[in-house]
Every structure is written in structure tokens, then in C-alpha cells.
Design a protein around this motif. Sequence first.
Motif, PDB file in Angstrom:
ATOM      1  N   HIS A  58       0.832  -1.205   0.000  1.00 61.42           N
ATOM      2  CA  HIS A  58       0.000   0.000   0.000  1.00 61.42           C
ATOM      3  C   HIS A  58       0.868   1.257   0.000  1.00 61.42           C
ATOM      4  CE1 HIS A  58      -4.178  -1.451   0.427  1.00 61.42           C
ATOM      5  NE2 HIS A  58      -3.604  -2.538   0.943  1.00 61.42           N
ATOM      6  N   LEU A  59       1.983   1.216   0.705  1.00 64.60           N
ATOM      7  CA  LEU A  59       2.900   2.350   0.673  1.00 64.60           C
ATOM      8  C   LEU A  59       3.477   2.548  -0.731  1.00 64.60           C
ATOM      9  CD1 LEU A  59       4.806   1.962   4.062  1.00 64.60           C
ATOM     10  CD2 LEU A  59       3.284   3.832   3.415  1.00 64.60           C
ATOM     11  N   LEU A  60       3.774   1.463  -1.414  1.00 68.93           N
ATOM     12  CA  LEU A  60       4.237   1.578  -2.800  1.00 68.93           C
ATOM     13  C   LEU A  60       3.198   2.311  -3.642  1.00 68.93           C
ATOM     14  CD1 LEU A  60       5.790  -1.936  -3.556  1.00 68.93           C
ATOM     15  CD2 LEU A  60       7.007   0.234  -3.330  1.00 68.93           C
ATOM     16  N   ARG A  61       1.941   1.988  -3.432  1.00 63.31           N
ATOM     17  CA  ARG A  61       0.864   2.671  -4.165  1.00 63.31           C
ATOM     18  C   ARG A  61       0.835   4.159  -3.862  1.00 63.31           C
ATOM     19  NH1 ARG A  61      -4.376  -0.575  -5.046  1.00 63.31           N
ATOM     20  NH2 ARG A  61      -5.296   0.999  -3.695  1.00 63.31           N
ATOM     21  N   GLU A  62       1.142   4.518  -2.612  1.00 57.72           N
ATOM     22  CA  GLU A  62       1.198   5.939  -2.246  1.00 57.72           C
ATOM     23  C   GLU A  62       2.289   6.666  -3.037  1.00 57.72           C
ATOM     24  OE1 GLU A  62      -0.643   7.768  -0.195  1.00 57.72           O
ATOM     25  OE2 GLU A  62      -1.960   6.155   0.535  1.00 57.72           O
ATOM     26  N   PHE A  63       3.338   5.938  -3.397  1.00 58.25           N
ATOM     27  CA  PHE A  63       4.418   6.515  -4.198  1.00 58.25           C
ATOM     28  C   PHE A  63       4.124   6.449  -5.698  1.00 58.25           C
ATOM     29  CE2 PHE A  63       7.097   5.735  -0.403  1.00 58.25           C
ATOM     30  CZ  PHE A  63       7.870   6.888  -0.388  1.00 58.25           C
ATOM     31  N   GLY A  64       3.060   5.766  -6.065  1.00 61.01           N
ATOM     32  CA  GLY A  64       2.744   5.620  -7.484  1.00 61.01           C
ATOM     33  C   GLY A  64       3.286   4.346  -8.105  1.00 61.01           C
ATOM     34  N   TYR A  65       3.733   3.410  -7.280  1.00 60.08           N
ATOM     35  CA  TYR A  65       4.251   2.131  -7.770  1.00 60.08           C
ATOM     36  C   TYR A  65       3.261   1.009  -7.443  1.00 60.08           C
ATOM     37  CZ  TYR A  65       8.829   4.448  -8.146  1.00 60.08           C
ATOM     38  OH  TYR A  65       9.856   5.298  -8.478  1.00 60.08           O
ATOM     39  N   THR A  66       3.528  -0.161  -8.009  1.00 55.67           N
ATOM     40  CA  THR A  66       2.769  -1.365  -7.673  1.00 55.67           C
ATOM     41  C   THR A  66       3.754  -2.465  -7.294  1.00 55.67           C
ATOM     42  OG1 THR A  66       2.785  -2.389  -9.875  1.00 55.67           O
ATOM     43  CG2 THR A  66       1.076  -0.723  -9.442  1.00 55.67           C
ATOM     44  N   ASP A  67       3.219  -3.579  -6.849  1.00 56.42           N
ATOM     45  CA  ASP A  67       4.048  -4.733  -6.514  1.00 56.42           C
ATOM     46  C   ASP A  67       4.850  -5.204  -7.730  1.00 56.42           C
ATOM     47  OD1 ASP A  67       4.815  -6.924  -4.653  1.00 56.42           O
ATOM     48  OD2 ASP A  67       3.704  -8.176  -6.064  1.00 56.42           O
ATOM     49  N   GLN A  68       4.327  -4.954  -8.918  1.00 60.16           N
ATOM     50  CA  GLN A  68       5.013  -5.363 -10.142  1.00 60.16           C
ATOM     51  C   GLN A  68       6.316  -4.592 -10.354  1.00 60.16           C
ATOM     52  OE1 GLN A  68       2.953  -7.752 -11.391  1.00 60.16           O
ATOM     53  NE2 GLN A  68       1.375  -7.103  -9.931  1.00 60.16           N
ATOM     54  N   ASP A  69       6.426  -3.421  -9.751  1.00 59.32           N
ATOM     55  CA  ASP A  69       7.610  -2.577  -9.936  1.00 59.32           C
ATOM     56  C   ASP A  69       8.755  -2.945  -9.006  1.00 59.32           C
ATOM     57  OD1 ASP A  69       6.403  -0.786 -11.884  1.00 59.32           O
ATOM     58  OD2 ASP A  69       5.217   0.003 -10.219  1.00 59.32           O
ATOM     59  N   LEU A  70       8.496  -3.838  -8.049  1.00 65.50           N
ATOM     60  CA  LEU A  70       9.471  -4.160  -7.007  1.00 65.50           C
ATOM     61  C   LEU A  70      10.081  -5.536  -7.241  1.00 65.50           C
ATOM     62  CD1 LEU A  70      10.551  -3.226  -4.124  1.00 65.50           C
ATOM     63  CD2 LEU A  70       8.724  -4.658  -3.193  1.00 65.50           C
ATOM     64  N   PHE A  71      11.410  -5.624  -7.065  1.00 68.00           N
ATOM     65  CA  PHE A  71      12.070  -6.924  -7.110  1.00 68.00           C
ATOM     66  C   PHE A  71      13.229  -6.935  -6.124  1.00 68.00           C
ATOM     67  CE2 PHE A  71      14.384  -4.321 -10.119  1.00 68.00           C
ATOM     68  CZ  PHE A  71      15.705  -4.740 -10.034  1.00 68.00           C
ATOM     69  N   TYR A  72      13.741  -8.122  -5.830  1.00 73.66           N
ATOM     70  CA  TYR A  72      14.806  -8.292  -4.837  1.00 73.66           C
ATOM     71  C   TYR A  72      16.017  -8.962  -5.484  1.00 73.66           C
ATOM     72  CZ  TYR A  72      11.259  -7.289  -1.290  1.00 73.66           C
ATOM     73  OH  TYR A  72      10.277  -6.688  -0.538  1.00 73.66           O
TER      74      TYR A  72
END
Length: 209
Positions: A58-72
Motif C-alpha cells: 500500500h505504501l508503494l501505491r502511495e508513491f505511485g508504484y505497484t508490486d510489479q515494480d518491485l524486485f529483490y
Amino acid sequence: MPLYKSISVNTQTTVKIWKIEESYDDLIAPLDLKSNSLERVLGMKSELHQCGFLSVRHLLREFGYTDQDLFYDDNGKPHLKDGKQISITHSFTFSGVIISNYKVGIDIEKQRDKIAVIAKKFVDYEFNYLKFDAEDYIRKLTVIWGVKESLYKLFATPGMLFREHFLVIPFTFETSETVCWIDYNDRKHRYNSHYLEFDGFTCAYVIEE
């Protein structure tokens, strides 16, 4: 509740903090999770950890990102596909994300007396200015831990030890910032660190500028 706190550290860096008051069902309902993220959250045995994981999305969404934009990466360090720097934390009922053009690290910790029991495992130089019987001893230990954890996340390098390789310069709660260092493999790195307290928690974050 929605976003708990947003901090514009500078024009290139923002911190956002979420207070987790929603249920697991309410948190997951609006999210579009990657298959591996969904598998990960479903495999967590604790609902507290599940909610922490989901609140970060949800914090990512606040920044304008989604789970799809994140990787490790292989060291577990998070990255964003657009190249922005990110660090993530969650502790009990709070989670936090920092995003910047600079390398960053963030940590949230609950202020608990038991940190004094393990102090010798992560404190060395800092004992020179800490007073065991001081009223703010636990609070200062929590800041030190948070800063060092943030440094560790920033570097994400196996072999680094909190006690031996990280140090935090003396600080006060009036300024809410200090300087910290990494001394590792004959290289010294200086960083600016910031900290704040809320609801019995401490948030610390470190920025490489």
C-alpha cells in the motif's frame, strides 16, 4: 487507517509510514500481487507479518508504484524497476518505505527494554557516550540499532557486523539527526542519519549523498 506519516527529507528523498489497523482481508483486497508475492504472503504463518508485507505494498501505491515494480536481488535488497533507490521496513503495527535518487536504508523498531540485554552485540564505540542509568537509555539504544540496521540495508553486504563495522556519532533528541560511519574492508563511508519517535516506536533512516 491510510497513510500515517509522510516526510519530504529533500527534493530527492521521501519517507512514508503506514499504521496497520486494517484486517488482512481489507489490506489484500485492492492489491494486484505478483504470483511469487502472493505465494510468499500466503506462506507466512503470522497474520502480523502478512499485514506488514501487504501494508508495504500500500505504501508503494502511495508513491505511485505497484508490486510489479518491485524486485529483490540475491542479497534480499529491494529494487525498483525504474532505478530509484528503495528501502523497506515493518515492525508490529507500523511499516515504512523510503525512496530516493540516493542509496538509502530505513528501519522501524518498537522501543522495548529487552534491547538493553543485547546491547553488547551491536554497541561498541557508542558506549563512550551512553549512560546506562539515563532516562533515555532505551530510546537511544533503539536509535542506534535503527541507524545500524539502516546502514546494513543500504549496503546489503554479507559479513558486515553492527558492532565492529558501524558506528553512530553522539546525538540528542532535540536535533533528530546525526552522522554515522561504516568502516569495512579498509574503506570508510560517512552517512547522514535521521530518526523520529511515535507511539512507542523509533524510525531511523540513512541517506548516502
